[in-house]
Motif scaffolding. Structure first.
Motif, PDB file in Angstrom:
ATOM      1  N   ALA A 128     -27.270  58.542  28.034  1.00  0.00           N
ATOM      2  CA  ALA A 128     -27.355  59.991  27.870  1.00  0.00           C
ATOM      3  C   ALA A 128     -28.328  60.356  26.763  1.00  0.00           C
ATOM      4  O   ALA A 128     -28.957  61.419  26.801  1.00  0.00           O
ATOM      5  CB  ALA A 128     -25.976  60.565  27.567  1.00  0.00           C
ATOM      6  N   GLY A 129     -28.480  59.486  25.798  1.00  0.00           N
ATOM      7  CA  GLY A 129     -29.443  59.730  24.737  1.00  0.00           C
ATOM      8  C   GLY A 129     -30.871  59.733  25.242  1.00  0.00           C
ATOM      9  O   GLY A 129     -31.757  60.307  24.640  1.00  0.00           O
ATOM     10  N   VAL A 130     -31.088  59.115  26.392  1.00  0.00           N
ATOM     11  CA  VAL A 130     -32.434  59.008  26.947  1.00  0.00           C
ATOM     12  C   VAL A 130     -32.696  60.043  28.038  1.00  0.00           C
ATOM     13  O   VAL A 130     -33.755  60.652  28.085  1.00  0.00           O
ATOM     14  CB  VAL A 130     -32.662  57.587  27.520  1.00  0.00           C
ATOM     15  N   VAL A 131     -31.730  60.255  28.932  1.00  0.00           N
ATOM     16  CA  VAL A 131     -31.971  61.157  30.071  1.00  0.00           C
ATOM     17  C   VAL A 131     -31.217  62.470  29.961  1.00  0.00           C
ATOM     18  O   VAL A 131     -31.293  63.294  30.880  1.00  0.00           O
ATOM     19  CB  VAL A 131     -31.596  60.483  31.400  1.00  0.00           C
ATOM     20  N   GLY A 132     -30.487  62.663  28.865  1.00  0.00           N
ATOM     21  CA  GLY A 132     -29.746  63.917  28.716  1.00  0.00           C
ATOM     22  C   GLY A 132     -28.281  63.744  29.052  1.00  0.00           C
ATOM     23  O   GLY A 132     -27.920  62.890  29.843  1.00  0.00           O
ATOM     24  N   ARG A 133     -27.471  64.586  28.438  1.00  0.00           N
ATOM     25  CA  ARG A 133     -26.031  64.378  28.519  1.00  0.00           C
ATOM     26  C   ARG A 133     -25.344  65.238  29.577  1.00  0.00           C
ATOM     27  O   ARG A 133     -24.115  65.405  29.557  1.00  0.00           O
ATOM     28  CB  ARG A 133     -25.399  64.639  27.165  1.00  0.00           C
ATOM     29  N   ALA A 134     -26.111  65.776  30.515  1.00  0.00           N
ATOM     30  CA  ALA A 134     -25.522  66.646  31.538  1.00  0.00           C
ATOM     31  C   ALA A 134     -24.393  65.935  32.269  1.00  0.00           C
ATOM     32  O   ALA A 134     -24.565  64.839  32.797  1.00  0.00           O
ATOM     33  CB  ALA A 134     -26.597  67.078  32.534  1.00  0.00           C
ATOM     34  N   ARG A 190     -35.455  57.451  36.764  1.00  0.00           N
ATOM     35  CA  ARG A 190     -34.905  58.365  35.763  1.00  0.00           C
ATOM     36  C   ARG A 190     -33.827  59.253  36.381  1.00  0.00           C
ATOM     37  O   ARG A 190     -32.776  59.492  35.787  1.00  0.00           O
ATOM     38  CB  ARG A 190     -36.033  59.230  35.187  1.00  0.00           C
ATOM     39  N   ALA A 234     -29.848  59.508  35.365  1.00  0.00           N
ATOM     40  CA  ALA A 234     -29.231  60.782  34.979  1.00  0.00           C
ATOM     41  C   ALA A 234     -28.004  61.060  35.842  1.00  0.00           C
ATOM     42  O   ALA A 234     -26.971  61.540  35.352  1.00  0.00           O
ATOM     43  CB  ALA A 234     -30.246  61.915  35.098  1.00  0.00           C
ATOM     44  N   VAL A 286     -25.032  58.888  34.731  1.00  0.00           N
ATOM     45  CA  VAL A 286     -24.383  59.317  33.490  1.00  0.00           C
ATOM     46  C   VAL A 286     -23.215  60.261  33.791  1.00  0.00           C
ATOM     47  O   VAL A 286     -22.190  60.232  33.109  1.00  0.00           O
ATOM     48  CB  VAL A 286     -25.402  60.008  32.557  1.00  0.00           C
ATOM     49  N   ALA A 345     -30.744  64.208  18.673  1.00  0.00           N
ATOM     50  CA  ALA A 345     -29.731  64.181  19.730  1.00  0.00           C
ATOM     51  C   ALA A 345     -29.498  62.749  20.199  1.00  0.00           C
ATOM     52  O   ALA A 345     -28.366  62.301  20.317  1.00  0.00           O
ATOM     53  CB  ALA A 345     -30.169  65.057  20.904  1.00  0.00           C
ATOM     54  N   ALA A 346     -30.594  62.033  20.447  1.00  0.00           N
ATOM     55  CA  ALA A 346     -30.475  60.636  20.857  1.00  0.00           C
ATOM     56  C   ALA A 346     -29.853  59.812  19.739  1.00  0.00           C
ATOM     57  O   ALA A 346     -29.005  58.955  19.984  1.00  0.00           O
ATOM     58  CB  ALA A 346     -31.849  60.086  21.231  1.00  0.00           C
ATOM     59  N   LEU A 361     -26.095  60.176  19.623  1.00  0.00           N
ATOM     60  CA  LEU A 361     -25.401  59.404  20.662  1.00  0.00           C
ATOM     61  C   LEU A 361     -25.423  57.912  20.348  1.00  0.00           C
ATOM     62  O   LEU A 361     -24.433  57.217  20.528  1.00  0.00           O
ATOM     63  CB  LEU A 361     -26.038  59.689  22.020  1.00  0.00           C
TER      64      LEU A 361
END
Lengths: 189, 189
Positions: A103-109, B76, B80, B83, B157-158, B161
């Motif tokens: 999630a730190g790389v691709v976002g935490r959605a 990617r 995502a 996650v 942000a990263a 996490l």
DNA sequence: GGCCCCATGTAAGGTGTTACATGATTTG
DNA sequence: CAAATCATGTAACACCTTACATGGGGCC
């Protein structure tokens, strides 16, 4: 190589058939070592072939009727040897931690909802363990009063170890609950 | 099904060759997802075949020379999606807990030494994690001051996490140390 | 040349998971 | 008798682990 030893332990505690073992792996044993019935049947076959256990004689067809197994002397020896055999702890391998890193790389959605879901599951598991502790190991803790009519020595030694294992489960779930709460706090804050 | 996603995460953080990946799985990534080079090469092949990553062009023989991989858009997206994808936590499956339970049945000969050994290993691991935390996430904690010259938003942000994941490792090792200390206390007491 | 390390890979075997198959017993 | 459940098993596949194989480059 732990499954055969899990089965030996279970069979020493009480000789059982494959299905009965499966049931027990869904309860007490499964709290720290899970296994499906397919694994169990396969492993029972191997253990019998190796001469560590044997099937109690039973008439009737080989399919569809119960087969009870008991541990032979060789099996008990193997288990005792395994208890003392050095074996390093495996490195951590947890998908949830990995997902947080991803999630730190691709976002935490969508991640927060997953964390909430896991938190609920771990809270439920923790409550279950604590209920078991309250039922099987009440109050006095340690050696404690042995419950009705069992030989005091052996009983309380085995009890102490079982309690220790249960505490492990409780502490592990406590860790997860605390970590997830912290994570969610950070997400909101 | 976590290994491919571990690799995608690693490659997004930094495109690498198979061996370089293996090295990183022995360090930061390996702290929560371990993998051997055989697993990694096989999975790289699959990921390339699925069109989630591609090998950067390089001349020379296919054997014995570096092949760098980078993540494609499809990769990617898959990461995502993963996650957020619901996936239940696996039940506990720990050989050491199992051994303690077995010791209740066949006797605890030799077990205490194993517990001591594990305690030492977990203490070492804990110290290692704490050193990393002190180095990479000094003092101020949370969002904290971003270190020199990185874009503030994404970076922190990263970072947050990654720190969370590291805290997970620290807390897990702390659990083991505490549990083992308790167990040894009971053995002696 | 001999040795070690880099870098990628193959092969074999064990373990775990999911889906399905088969016969016996119980229950409506 | 039909359906559900008990009880044991087969088959197929994915994954992980361990050991070994192959080729290139640097170093003494």
């Amino acid at each position: 190589m732990s499954l055969p030893h899990a089965i030996l332990t279970a069979l020493l505690e009480k000789p059982s058939s494959g299905l009965a073992l499966t049931r027990r792996f869904d309860k007490s044993i499964g709290y720290f070592w899970s296994a499906t019935h397919q694994q169990i049947y396969r492993e029972l076959g191997r253990l019998e072939a190796s001469g560590l256990i044997r099937a109690l004689p039973a008439q009737g067809p080989s399919r569809g009727s119960k087969k009870e197994y008991e541990v032979l002397a060789a099996g008990r020896e193997e288990l005792a040897a395994w208890v003392a055999r050095p074996e390093d702890p495996r490195p951590i391998r947890d998908p949830l931690l990995l997902r947080v890193r991803a999630a730190g790389v691709v976002g935490r959605a969508g991640l927060e909802e997953e964390l909430r879901r896991h938190l609920a599951l771990h809270r439920r598991q923790l409550a279950e363990y604590e209920a078991i502790e309250a039922r099987d190991f009440p109050a006095g803790a340690k050696g404690s009063a042995d419950s009705a009519g069992a030989p005091a020595e052996g009983r309380s030694a085995a009890d102490q170890l079982q309690h220790l294992v249960l505490r492990g489960g409780i502490d592990l779930e406590t860790f997860w609950v605390a970590w997830l709460e912290r994570a969610l706090e950070e997400f909101e804050g």
